[in-house]
Write a protein that holds these residues in place. Structure first.
Motif, PDB file in Angstrom:
ATOM      1  N   ILE A   1     106.998  11.220 -85.454  1.00 48.34           N
ATOM      2  CA  ILE A   1     107.519   9.850 -85.564  1.00 48.34           C
ATOM      3  C   ILE A   1     108.829   9.716 -84.797  1.00 48.34           C
ATOM      4  O   ILE A   1     109.051   8.731 -84.091  1.00 48.34           O
ATOM      5  CB  ILE A   1     107.708   9.476 -87.046  1.00 48.34           C
ATOM      6  N   HIS A   2     109.674  10.744 -84.895  1.00 50.20           N
ATOM      7  CA  HIS A   2     110.983  10.712 -84.224  1.00 50.20           C
ATOM      8  C   HIS A   2     110.853  10.896 -82.713  1.00 50.20           C
ATOM      9  O   HIS A   2     111.360  10.090 -81.923  1.00 50.20           O
ATOM     10  CB  HIS A   2     111.886  11.799 -84.801  1.00 50.20           C
ATOM     11  N   ASP A   3     110.159  11.948 -82.292  1.00 51.23           N
ATOM     12  CA  ASP A   3     110.122  12.299 -80.866  1.00 51.23           C
ATOM     13  C   ASP A   3     109.324  11.296 -80.037  1.00 51.23           C
ATOM     14  O   ASP A   3     109.627  11.075 -78.861  1.00 51.23           O
ATOM     15  CB  ASP A   3     109.531  13.700 -80.681  1.00 51.23           C
ATOM     16  N   LEU A   4     108.310  10.691 -80.631  1.00 49.67           N
ATOM     17  CA  LEU A   4     107.486   9.719 -79.918  1.00 49.67           C
ATOM     18  C   LEU A   4     107.878   8.282 -80.241  1.00 49.67           C
ATOM     19  O   LEU A   4     107.295   7.343 -79.687  1.00 49.67           O
ATOM     20  CB  LEU A   4     105.997   9.916 -80.250  1.00 49.67           C
ATOM     21  N   ASN A   5     108.849   8.141 -81.153  1.00 50.71           N
ATOM     22  CA  ASN A   5     109.208   6.796 -81.640  1.00 50.71           C
ATOM     23  C   ASN A   5     107.947   6.060 -82.082  1.00 50.71           C
ATOM     24  O   ASN A   5     107.685   4.919 -81.690  1.00 50.71           O
ATOM     25  CB  ASN A   5     109.940   6.009 -80.546  1.00 50.71           C
ATOM     26  N   TYR A   6     107.173   6.753 -82.922  1.00 53.86           N
ATOM     27  CA  TYR A   6     105.824   6.287 -83.255  1.00 53.86           C
ATOM     28  C   TYR A   6     105.764   5.699 -84.662  1.00 53.86           C
ATOM     29  O   TYR A   6     106.334   6.242 -85.600  1.00 53.86           O
ATOM     30  CB  TYR A   6     104.825   7.437 -83.148  1.00 53.86           C
ATOM     31  N   ASN A   7     105.037   4.609 -84.791  1.00 53.44           N
ATOM     32  CA  ASN A   7     104.743   4.000 -86.088  1.00 53.44           C
ATOM     33  C   ASN A   7     103.226   4.037 -86.299  1.00 53.44           C
ATOM     34  O   ASN A   7     102.472   3.546 -85.458  1.00 53.44           O
ATOM     35  CB  ASN A   7     105.227   2.556 -86.156  1.00 53.44           C
ATOM     36  N   PHE A   8     102.800   4.614 -87.402  1.00 47.45           N
ATOM     37  CA  PHE A   8     101.363   4.676 -87.675  1.00 47.45           C
ATOM     38  C   PHE A   8     100.776   3.274 -87.771  1.00 47.45           C
ATOM     39  O   PHE A   8     101.327   2.411 -88.438  1.00 47.45           O
ATOM     40  CB  PHE A   8     101.099   5.471 -88.948  1.00 47.45           C
ATOM     41  N   GLN A   9      99.637   3.086 -87.097  1.00 48.03           N
ATOM     42  CA  GLN A   9      98.997   1.777 -87.050  1.00 48.03           C
ATOM     43  C   GLN A   9      98.183   1.474 -88.290  1.00 48.03           C
ATOM     44  O   GLN A   9      98.110   0.338 -88.758  1.00 48.03           O
ATOM     45  CB  GLN A   9      98.069   1.699 -85.819  1.00 48.03           C
ATOM     46  N   ILE A  10      97.528   2.510 -88.824  1.00 49.65           N
ATOM     47  CA  ILE A  10      96.610   2.331 -89.958  1.00 49.65           C
ATOM     48  C   ILE A  10      97.174   3.077 -91.163  1.00 49.65           C
ATOM     49  O   ILE A  10      97.354   4.292 -91.133  1.00 49.65           O
ATOM     50  CB  ILE A  10      95.200   2.873 -89.642  1.00 49.65           C
ATOM     51  N   LYS A  11      97.452   2.348 -92.228  1.00 45.92           N
ATOM     52  CA  LYS A  11      97.989   2.952 -93.444  1.00 45.92           C
ATOM     53  C   LYS A  11      96.863   3.327 -94.398  1.00 45.92           C
ATOM     54  O   LYS A  11      95.857   2.636 -94.485  1.00 45.92           O
ATOM     55  CB  LYS A  11      98.942   1.966 -94.145  1.00 45.92           C
TER      56      LYS A  11
END
Length: 271
Positions: free
Chosen positions: A260-270
Protein backbone atom coordinates in the motif's frame (compact mmCIF):
# COMPACT_ATOMS: atom_id res chain seq x y z
CA UNK A 1 8.71 11.91 -28.72
CA UNK A 2 6.55 9.00 -27.49
CA UNK A 3 8.53 6.27 -25.79
CA UNK A 4 7.79 2.75 -26.97
CA UNK A 5 6.19 0.60 -24.31
CA UNK A 6 8.01 -2.61 -23.37
CA UNK A 7 6.69 -5.84 -24.81
CA UNK A 8 5.30 -8.22 -22.21
CA UNK A 9 5.20 -12.00 -22.05
CA UNK A 10 2.52 -13.55 -19.81
CA UNK A 11 3.30 -17.17 -19.02
CA UNK A 12 0.02 -18.69 -17.92
CA UNK A 13 -3.03 -17.07 -19.54
CA UNK A 14 -5.61 -18.75 -17.33
CA UNK A 15 -8.15 -17.37 -14.87
CA UNK A 16 -5.82 -14.53 -13.83
CA UNK A 17 -3.38 -14.26 -16.72
CA UNK A 18 -5.96 -14.00 -19.53
CA UNK A 19 -7.83 -10.91 -18.20
CA UNK A 20 -4.48 -9.42 -17.15
CA UNK A 21 -3.16 -9.77 -20.71
CA UNK A 22 -6.36 -8.22 -22.12
CA UNK A 23 -6.02 -5.26 -19.75
CA UNK A 24 -2.39 -4.76 -20.78
CA UNK A 25 -3.39 -4.74 -24.45
CA UNK A 26 -6.01 -2.07 -23.69
CA UNK A 27 -3.13 -0.04 -22.24
CA UNK A 28 -1.29 -0.38 -25.57
CA UNK A 29 1.22 -3.05 -24.62
CA UNK A 30 2.12 -5.80 -27.05
CA UNK A 31 1.54 -9.07 -25.22
CA UNK A 32 2.76 -12.59 -25.85
CA UNK A 33 0.77 -15.18 -23.90
CA UNK A 34 1.05 -18.88 -23.20
CA UNK A 35 -1.57 -21.54 -22.61
CA UNK A 36 -1.38 -25.28 -22.03
CA UNK A 37 -4.53 -25.86 -24.10
CA UNK A 38 -4.51 -25.95 -27.90
CA UNK A 39 -8.23 -25.10 -27.81
CA UNK A 40 -7.48 -21.76 -26.11
CA UNK A 41 -5.01 -20.52 -28.73
CA UNK A 42 -7.78 -19.00 -30.85
CA UNK A 43 -9.30 -17.28 -27.81
CA UNK A 44 -5.97 -15.59 -27.10
CA UNK A 45 -5.52 -14.58 -30.72
CA UNK A 46 -9.07 -13.16 -30.83
CA UNK A 47 -8.16 -10.50 -28.26
CA UNK A 48 -4.77 -9.70 -29.87
CA UNK A 49 -2.62 -11.77 -27.53
CA UNK A 50 0.18 -13.39 -29.56
CA UNK A 51 -0.44 -17.02 -28.53
CA UNK A 52 1.96 -19.85 -27.70
CA UNK A 53 1.27 -23.43 -26.63
CA UNK A 54 3.68 -24.17 -23.77
CA UNK A 55 3.72 -26.82 -21.05
CA UNK A 56 6.04 -27.19 -18.08
CA UNK A 57 6.63 -30.87 -17.31
CA UNK A 58 8.97 -32.85 -15.08
CA UNK A 59 10.83 -33.89 -18.24
CA UNK A 60 11.26 -30.32 -19.48
CA UNK A 61 9.49 -27.50 -21.28
CA UNK A 62 7.30 -28.45 -24.24
CA UNK A 63 6.60 -25.72 -26.79
CA UNK A 64 8.31 -22.67 -28.27
CA UNK A 65 9.16 -20.78 -25.08
CA UNK A 66 12.07 -19.05 -26.82
CA UNK A 67 9.69 -17.35 -29.27
CA UNK A 68 7.23 -16.48 -26.49
CA UNK A 69 9.99 -14.53 -24.75
CA UNK A 70 11.52 -13.10 -27.93
CA UNK A 71 11.84 -9.28 -28.01
CA UNK A 72 9.92 -8.98 -24.72
CA UNK A 73 11.37 -6.89 -21.90
CA UNK A 74 8.91 -7.81 -19.14
CA UNK A 75 7.87 -11.31 -18.09
CA UNK A 76 4.91 -12.20 -15.86
CA UNK A 77 5.27 -15.69 -14.41
CA UNK A 78 1.89 -17.08 -13.43
CA UNK A 79 2.40 -20.83 -13.27
CA UNK A 80 0.49 -22.72 -10.55
CA UNK A 81 2.97 -25.10 -8.89
CA UNK A 82 0.34 -27.83 -8.55
CA UNK A 83 1.87 -29.08 -5.31
CA UNK A 84 -1.47 -29.70 -3.60
CA UNK A 85 -2.60 -32.13 -6.29
CA UNK A 86 0.88 -33.58 -6.78
CA UNK A 87 3.06 -33.00 -3.68
CA UNK A 88 5.84 -35.13 -5.16
CA UNK A 89 6.22 -32.77 -8.13
CA UNK A 90 9.62 -31.10 -8.46
CA UNK A 91 8.56 -27.49 -8.97
CA UNK A 92 12.12 -26.25 -8.44
CA UNK A 93 13.47 -28.38 -11.28
CA UNK A 94 10.77 -27.12 -13.66
CA UNK A 95 11.59 -23.51 -12.85
CA UNK A 96 15.36 -24.03 -13.13
CA UNK A 97 14.83 -24.95 -16.78
CA UNK A 98 12.63 -21.90 -17.21
CA UNK A 99 15.24 -19.55 -15.72
CA UNK A 100 17.80 -20.83 -18.24
CA UNK A 101 15.52 -19.67 -21.05
CA UNK A 102 14.99 -16.27 -19.41
CA UNK A 103 18.74 -15.74 -19.01
CA UNK A 104 19.19 -16.16 -22.75
CA UNK A 105 16.32 -13.88 -23.72
CA UNK A 106 15.64 -10.14 -23.92
CA UNK A 107 13.78 -10.16 -20.58
CA UNK A 108 14.92 -7.41 -18.20
CA UNK A 109 12.25 -7.50 -15.50
CA UNK A 110 10.06 -10.24 -14.04
CA UNK A 111 6.86 -10.24 -12.00
CA UNK A 112 6.65 -13.59 -10.22
CA UNK A 113 3.24 -14.57 -8.85
CA UNK A 114 3.78 -16.32 -5.54
CA UNK A 115 1.59 -17.15 -2.57
CA UNK A 116 1.16 -16.23 1.10
CA UNK A 117 0.96 -19.99 1.74
CA UNK A 118 4.74 -19.80 2.22
CA UNK A 119 4.05 -18.49 5.74
CA UNK A 120 3.19 -20.75 8.67
CA UNK A 121 -0.23 -20.86 10.35
CA UNK A 122 0.03 -20.50 14.13
CA UNK A 123 -2.31 -20.52 17.13
CA UNK A 124 -1.67 -16.88 18.01
CA UNK A 125 -2.53 -15.66 14.47
CA UNK A 126 0.71 -13.71 13.88
CA UNK A 127 0.74 -10.56 11.74
CA UNK A 128 2.76 -11.54 8.68
CA UNK A 129 5.06 -9.08 6.91
CA UNK A 130 7.42 -9.76 4.03
CA UNK A 131 10.19 -10.37 6.61
CA UNK A 132 8.28 -12.98 8.62
CA UNK A 133 9.72 -16.51 8.81
CA UNK A 134 8.45 -18.90 6.16
CA UNK A 135 7.17 -22.42 6.66
CA UNK A 136 9.54 -25.39 6.73
CA UNK A 137 6.96 -27.73 5.19
CA UNK A 138 7.78 -29.31 1.83
CA UNK A 139 5.51 -27.30 -0.50
CA UNK A 140 6.33 -23.84 0.96
CA UNK A 141 10.05 -24.72 0.89
CA UNK A 142 9.78 -25.40 -2.85
CA UNK A 143 7.94 -22.11 -3.40
CA UNK A 144 10.59 -20.16 -1.50
CA UNK A 145 13.38 -21.96 -3.37
CA UNK A 146 11.81 -20.95 -6.69
CA UNK A 147 11.42 -17.34 -5.54
CA UNK A 148 15.13 -17.37 -4.71
CA UNK A 149 16.00 -18.71 -8.19
CA UNK A 150 14.47 -15.57 -9.66
CA UNK A 151 15.53 -13.04 -7.02
CA UNK A 152 19.21 -14.00 -7.02
CA UNK A 153 19.62 -14.03 -10.77
CA UNK A 154 21.72 -11.09 -11.96
CA UNK A 155 20.55 -11.26 -15.60
CA UNK A 156 17.14 -9.72 -14.75
CA UNK A 157 15.29 -8.01 -11.90
CA UNK A 158 12.39 -9.76 -10.18
CA UNK A 159 9.52 -8.55 -8.03
CA UNK A 160 7.71 -11.23 -6.04
CA UNK A 161 3.97 -10.86 -5.44
CA UNK A 162 2.69 -13.15 -2.71
CA UNK A 163 -1.07 -13.25 -3.24
CA UNK A 164 -3.52 -14.61 -0.68
CA UNK A 165 -6.47 -16.71 -1.86
CA UNK A 166 -7.82 -15.38 -5.16
CA UNK A 167 -11.51 -14.81 -5.73
CA UNK A 168 -13.63 -13.11 -8.37
CA UNK A 169 -15.77 -14.13 -11.35
CA UNK A 170 -16.60 -17.87 -11.20
CA UNK A 171 -14.66 -18.05 -7.92
CA UNK A 172 -17.02 -16.62 -5.30
CA UNK A 173 -15.80 -17.12 -1.70
CA UNK A 174 -19.09 -18.82 -0.78
CA UNK A 175 -18.42 -21.71 -3.16
CA UNK A 176 -15.09 -22.59 -1.48
CA UNK A 177 -16.66 -24.19 1.62
CA UNK A 178 -20.40 -24.41 0.94
CA UNK A 179 -21.88 -27.72 2.04
CA UNK A 180 -18.67 -29.02 3.57
CA UNK A 181 -18.46 -30.30 7.15
CA UNK A 182 -15.92 -30.64 9.95
CA UNK A 183 -13.95 -27.64 8.62
CA UNK A 184 -10.89 -26.83 10.70
CA UNK A 185 -9.73 -23.44 12.02
CA UNK A 186 -13.13 -21.70 12.42
CA UNK A 187 -11.60 -18.79 14.34
CA UNK A 188 -8.75 -18.19 11.88
CA UNK A 189 -8.37 -14.85 10.07
CA UNK A 190 -9.48 -14.65 6.43
CA UNK A 191 -6.91 -13.67 3.79
CA UNK A 192 -8.26 -13.16 0.25
CA UNK A 193 -7.69 -10.85 -2.71
CA UNK A 194 -9.97 -10.09 -5.66
CA UNK A 195 -8.72 -10.72 -9.18
CA UNK A 196 -9.31 -7.04 -10.10
CA UNK A 197 -6.84 -6.00 -7.39
CA UNK A 198 -4.29 -8.60 -8.52
CA UNK A 199 -4.40 -7.18 -12.05
CA UNK A 200 -4.23 -3.56 -10.90
CA UNK A 201 -1.26 -4.31 -8.61
CA UNK A 202 0.70 -6.06 -11.38
CA UNK A 203 0.10 -3.14 -13.75
CA UNK A 204 1.12 -0.67 -11.05
CA UNK A 205 4.42 -2.50 -10.53
CA UNK A 206 5.12 -2.46 -14.27
CA UNK A 207 4.20 1.18 -14.84
CA UNK A 208 6.05 2.43 -11.75
CA UNK A 209 9.13 0.26 -12.38
CA UNK A 210 9.06 -1.36 -8.94
CA UNK A 211 11.67 -4.10 -9.28
CA UNK A 212 13.77 -6.18 -6.89
CA UNK A 213 10.97 -6.15 -4.32
CA UNK A 214 8.74 -8.57 -2.39
CA UNK A 215 5.13 -7.74 -1.56
CA UNK A 216 2.35 -9.44 0.37
CA UNK A 217 -0.96 -8.75 -1.36
CA UNK A 218 -4.08 -9.50 0.66
CA UNK A 219 -7.31 -7.82 1.67
CA UNK A 220 -8.62 -8.03 5.21
CA UNK A 221 -11.86 -8.47 7.13
CA UNK A 222 -12.65 -8.42 10.84
CA UNK A 223 -14.74 -11.58 10.46
CA UNK A 224 -13.13 -14.91 11.27
CA UNK A 225 -13.31 -17.90 8.93
CA UNK A 226 -16.57 -19.28 10.33
CA UNK A 227 -18.29 -15.88 10.36
CA UNK A 228 -17.08 -14.89 6.89
CA UNK A 229 -17.98 -18.08 5.02
CA UNK A 230 -21.29 -18.50 6.86
CA UNK A 231 -22.28 -14.96 5.86
CA UNK A 232 -21.05 -15.45 2.28
CA UNK A 233 -23.20 -18.57 1.90
CA UNK A 234 -26.24 -16.92 3.47
CA UNK A 235 -25.99 -13.97 1.06
CA UNK A 236 -25.80 -16.25 -1.99
CA UNK A 237 -28.32 -18.84 -0.85
CA UNK A 238 -25.78 -21.65 -0.69
CA UNK A 239 -25.61 -24.42 1.91
CA UNK A 240 -23.90 -23.13 5.06
CA UNK A 241 -20.71 -25.05 5.92
CA UNK A 242 -20.25 -26.84 9.23
CA UNK A 243 -17.14 -26.15 11.28
CA UNK A 244 -15.13 -28.13 13.81
CA UNK A 245 -15.53 -25.86 16.82
CA UNK A 246 -13.71 -28.18 19.24
CA UNK A 247 -10.21 -28.11 17.77
CA UNK A 248 -7.75 -25.24 18.27
CA UNK A 249 -7.63 -22.83 15.34
CA UNK A 250 -4.39 -21.83 13.63
CA UNK A 251 -3.90 -19.11 11.05
CA UNK A 252 -2.21 -15.81 10.23
CA UNK A 253 -2.97 -12.18 9.40
CA UNK A 254 -1.36 -11.05 6.15
CA UNK A 255 -0.04 -7.49 6.33
CA UNK A 256 -0.07 -5.59 3.00
CA UNK A 257 1.05 -2.22 4.33
CA UNK A 258 4.34 -2.31 2.44
CA UNK A 259 2.51 -2.74 -0.88
CA UNK A 260 0.00 0.00 0.00
CA UNK A 261 2.85 2.37 0.88
CA UNK A 262 5.35 1.63 -1.90
CA UNK A 263 2.75 1.53 -4.69
CA UNK A 264 0.48 4.17 -3.16
CA UNK A 265 -2.21 1.56 -3.68
CA UNK A 266 -5.82 1.45 -2.50
CA UNK A 267 -7.62 -1.89 -2.74
CA UNK A 268 -10.49 -1.67 -5.21
CA UNK A 269 -12.62 -4.54 -3.89
CA UNK A 270 -13.32 -4.81 -0.16
CA UNK A 271 -14.12 -8.08 1.55
Amino acid sequence: MTLLKPKISVIGCGWLGFPLAKKLIKRNYEVHGSTTSKAKLSALEAVQIIPFLIQFTSEGIVGNLKSCLKECQILIVNIPPGLRKNPESDYVKKMESFVNYIENSSIENVVFIGSTSVYEDEENFPVITENSPTSKASAPKQLIAVEALFQRNKKFKTTILRFSGLYGPKRHPATYLSGKSNIKNPEAPVNLIHRNDCIAIIISIIENNIWNAVFNASNSTKLNKKEFYTKACQLTGLVIPEFDNDSISTGKIIDSRKLIHDLNYNFQIKL
